[in-house]
Motif scaffolding. Structure first.
Motif, short mmCIF file in Angstrom:
data_model
loop_
_atom_site.label_atom_id
_atom_site.label_comp_id
_atom_site.label_asym_id
_atom_site.label_seq_id
_atom_site.Cartn_x
_atom_site.Cartn_y
_atom_site.Cartn_z
N ASN A 51 0.82 -1.21 0.00
CA ASN A 51 0.00 0.00 0.00
C ASN A 51 0.85 1.26 0.00
OD1 ASN A 51 -2.77 0.76 -0.11
ND2 ASN A 51 -2.60 1.59 1.95
N PHE A 235 -4.56 -3.51 -3.25
CA PHE A 235 -5.25 -2.90 -2.11
C PHE A 235 -6.33 -3.82 -1.54
CE2 PHE A 235 -8.78 -0.50 -0.34
CZ PHE A 235 -8.15 0.32 0.57
N PHE A 239 -6.15 -5.56 2.16
CA PHE A 239 -7.02 -5.08 3.23
C PHE A 239 -7.94 -6.20 3.73
CE2 PHE A 239 -10.87 -2.90 4.79
CZ PHE A 239 -10.28 -2.08 5.75
N SER A 255 -6.15 -1.49 10.64
CA SER A 255 -6.88 -0.93 9.51
C SER A 255 -6.51 0.54 9.32
CB SER A 255 -8.39 -1.07 9.73
OG SER A 255 -8.76 -2.42 9.78
N SER A 259 -4.43 2.25 6.17
CA SER A 259 -4.85 3.44 5.42
C SER A 259 -3.78 4.53 5.48
CB SER A 259 -6.17 3.98 5.98
OG SER A 259 -7.20 3.01 5.86
N TYR A 262 -0.75 4.80 2.94
CA TYR A 262 -0.94 5.46 1.63
C TYR A 262 -0.27 6.83 1.60
CZ TYR A 262 -3.66 5.26 -2.73
OH TYR A 262 -4.04 5.17 -4.04
N ASP A 421 -3.02 13.98 5.50
CA ASP A 421 -3.84 12.78 5.38
C ASP A 421 -3.75 11.87 6.59
OD1 ASP A 421 -4.79 13.58 2.98
OD2 ASP A 421 -3.85 12.02 1.78
N TYR A 425 -7.29 10.27 9.19
CA TYR A 425 -7.86 8.94 9.40
C TYR A 425 -8.22 8.69 10.87
CZ TYR A 425 -6.11 7.95 4.71
OH TYR A 425 -5.87 7.98 3.36
N SER A 478 -10.32 14.02 3.07
CA SER A 478 -9.70 12.72 3.39
C SER A 478 -10.43 12.05 4.54
CB SER A 478 -8.22 12.91 3.74
OG SER A 478 -7.51 13.43 2.64
N SER A 482 -13.04 8.34 4.56
CA SER A 482 -13.02 7.18 5.44
C SER A 482 -14.36 6.94 6.13
CB SER A 482 -11.93 7.36 6.50
OG SER A 482 -12.17 8.52 7.30
#
Length: 583
Positions: A51, A235, A239, A255, A259, A262, A421, A425, A478, A482
């Protein structure tokens, strides 16, 4: 017979076990193995590293295909003169504002025999009598660039009348993601996670080499398409491997870390791009790490949960227990003869009961589509979801590719995007606990829209403030990305959930494919246009979100029932608790 005896005496008959008992044994062992230790960390690193490679190509277009800092028309008839470059450009382009795309239609062979002062007097005198025509640079010479090795634009003259073809490099990547998202998803379900991952890795390596060494732009675009498809091929299986085989205790943070890998790839891209300027050398530097995917494919095991679902118990046993299985599945008992249909007439269809092709389609391939658009309540939800996904994806990629329009260093812009970013998340995880799905999604949409529109209020020269508001918008979109997938999945009953998410994903790709054109074509008309379009669309999405039901406090429904048909939200129309229609 115990395991030790089976190991001492492999000749002996394997121990019989029922299929359900075998499933229970393997599932319990997977829960133990997936709760921590080497197995979990191996899955994590084998899934996260690809990733990071995917993150390389989110913004690679900004570095590989940027417009040259300066461009002019090289005229062979003036090469033999002792004129400076500025003097040549003044004679050929003086008074034009085409960025080197056009020149005056002079007889440059005749001018090349004069001194610069004589040529300047001659052209000035002739312009007073009759202004010459403006013609394309290609008619008189060829394009020349400042620092031509830093961009693939110079290799294939993707400028002026061919500038739209430059945008095709990013569009090819998005089209590849679009095709790969459903192709590799189907392959992963049909043939296994590792098989899909391996095929994606092969596409990634081959596509990277095509992009690095391609002598033709068409082959370069094919390589970009392969990279886009491969990013989906890496991806989704990676995942899914984490979700399926890691216990709940580690699944959440893994998880998020998955993310976050990336944007880490984006930051590494900016650093490598700053150190390596020639675009082919940079592409090669991004290609070499992809060879590590060969090691990933060798070390990665198939997903035990997928193997259990597909009844490959011996292979699961070997993965989880690190030894061959000494069990043999006991055949299921035959069905009682009383349940068998012995009357031949009962097997024959009754007269007049033949099913038409249209009915078969309605109950087969078209069933989910009809359920999505046939019910008024669901139809309202699905069109709102389509707009949300399209706008979210459009804004996500516009804010990633918009460095040139904001007149900021492309390296700093990519680093800033990656750094923004990572925390984006984490914030939704906290907000979802206190404000629910609908308010969180709407707030993040409105936050993004206001931030992007505030760019208009900043004076043109204040680059720092412009980028600051753009990064606030990037943070919001961003974070929205999610949340919106989770929210959408909960809006629909199980019966049509995959169909809803699949078609929403299609509209998300419409946004990502449109983004390069918004940045390059509309951005050329006005630097503020891309952020303004995204800001307005996102504000509308935020207001539309308020019309949707809250899903975080209710049990997910399984079917579309009478309550949904009567006007209740599909997300809360559980089949066992249908509410009567209110008059």
């Amino acid at each position: 017979m115990t395991k030790s005896k089976a190991n001492d005496n492999p000749e002996k008959t394997r121990e019989h076990i029922s299929e359900e008992s075998m499933k229970d044994l393997l599932t319990k062992q997977l829960e133990i193995v997936g709760s921590g230790g080497a197995y979990v960390w191996a899955i994590f690193f084998l899934c996260v590293t690809p990733n990071i490679l995917n993150g390389f190509h989110v913004s690679s277009y900004t570095l590989l295909g940027h417009l040259p800092e300066d461009q002019w028309c090289g005229l062979p008839d003036l090469d033999a003169t002792n004129w400076t470059l500025a003097q040549r450009r003044h004679i050929a382009e003086g008074g034009l504002n085409s960025g080197g795309c056009t020149v005056w239609d002079w007889n440059y062979k005749h001018l090349g025999q004069m001194s610069y002062e004589a040529a300047l007097n001659y052209t000035s005198h002739m312009s007073e009598i009759s202004r010459p025509a403006e013609v394309s640079c290609k008619v008189k010479g060829s394009y020349e660039y400042a620092d031509p090795e830093s961009t693939f634009v110079s290799d294939w003259d993707l400028t002026c009348e061919r500038s739209i073809q430059r945008t095709s490099a990013q569009v090819s990547l998005s089209l590849g993601k679009f095709c790969g998202s459903f192709t590799f998803g189907i392959l992963a379900d049909k043939f296994g996670r590792k098989t899909s991952f391996t095929l994606g890795a092969a596409f990634f390596v081959v596509g990277s080499f095509f992009c690095t060494f391609s002598p033709w732009y068409s082959l370069f675009l094919a390589g970009r398409f392969a990279l886009g498809a491969a990013s989906s091929g890496l991806f989704y299986p990676a995942f899914t491997m984490i979700v399926e085989n890691v216990c709940l205790k580690h699944r959440s943070w893994m998880s998020i870390a998955f993310s976050a890998s990336y944007p880490i790839g984006m930051i590494i891209l900016a650093i490598i791009g700053y150190l390596i300027q020639p675009w082919r050398h940079l592409q090669l530097a991004l290609t070499i790490p992809s060879l590590l995917l060969i090691l990933n494919c060798y070390l990665m095991n198939e997903s035990p949960r997928w193997l259990i679902t597909n009844q490959r118990y011996d292979r699961v046993y070997k993965i989880l227990f690190k030894q061959p299985s000494h069990y043999e599945i006991q055949p299921a008992l035959a069905a009682p003869s009383a349940d068998l249909v012995t009357d031949k007439k009962s097997l024959e269809p009754e007269g007049g009961s033949s099913v038409s092709l249209l009915d078969k389609l309605k109950s087969g391939p078209l069933k989910s589509i009809i359920e999505l658009f046939g019910n008024p309540s669901v139809r309202k939800l699905i069109f709102t979801s389509y707009f949300m996904f399209c706008v979210t994806s459009l804004s996500y990629y516009v804010t990633a590719l918009n460095a040139a329009n904001l007149s900021v260093s492309r390296y700093l812009y990519i680093v800033a995007t990656g750094l923004v970013d990572i925390p984006s998340y984490l914030v939704p995880v906290i907000m979802l606990r206190f404000t629910g799905r609908r308010i969180t999604t709407s707030f993040l949409f409105l936050w993004t829209g206001v931030s992007l529109l505030l760019v208009l209020a900043v004076p043109t020269g204040s680059t720092t403030w412009i980028v600051a508001f753009a990064m606030l918008g990037r943070f919001g979109i961003s974070a929205t990305y999610s949340v919106v997938t989770l929210y959408t999945a909960e809006l629909y009953p199980t019966q049509i959930r995959n169909s809803a998410l699949g078609t929403c994903s299609t509209f998300a790709h419409v946004g990502s494919i449109s983004a390069p054109y918004v940045v390059d074509v509309l951005g050329a008309l006005g630097w503020y246009i891309p952020t303004t379009i995204c800001g307005c669309c996102v504000l509308v999405a935020g207001l539309l979100t308020l019309t949707l039901p809250e899903t975080g406090t209710d049990k997910l429904s399984d079917k579309i029932d009478g309550a949904a048909a009567a006007g209740a939200p599909a997300a809360v129309a559980a089949t066992d608790a249908a509410q009567p229609e209110k008059k």
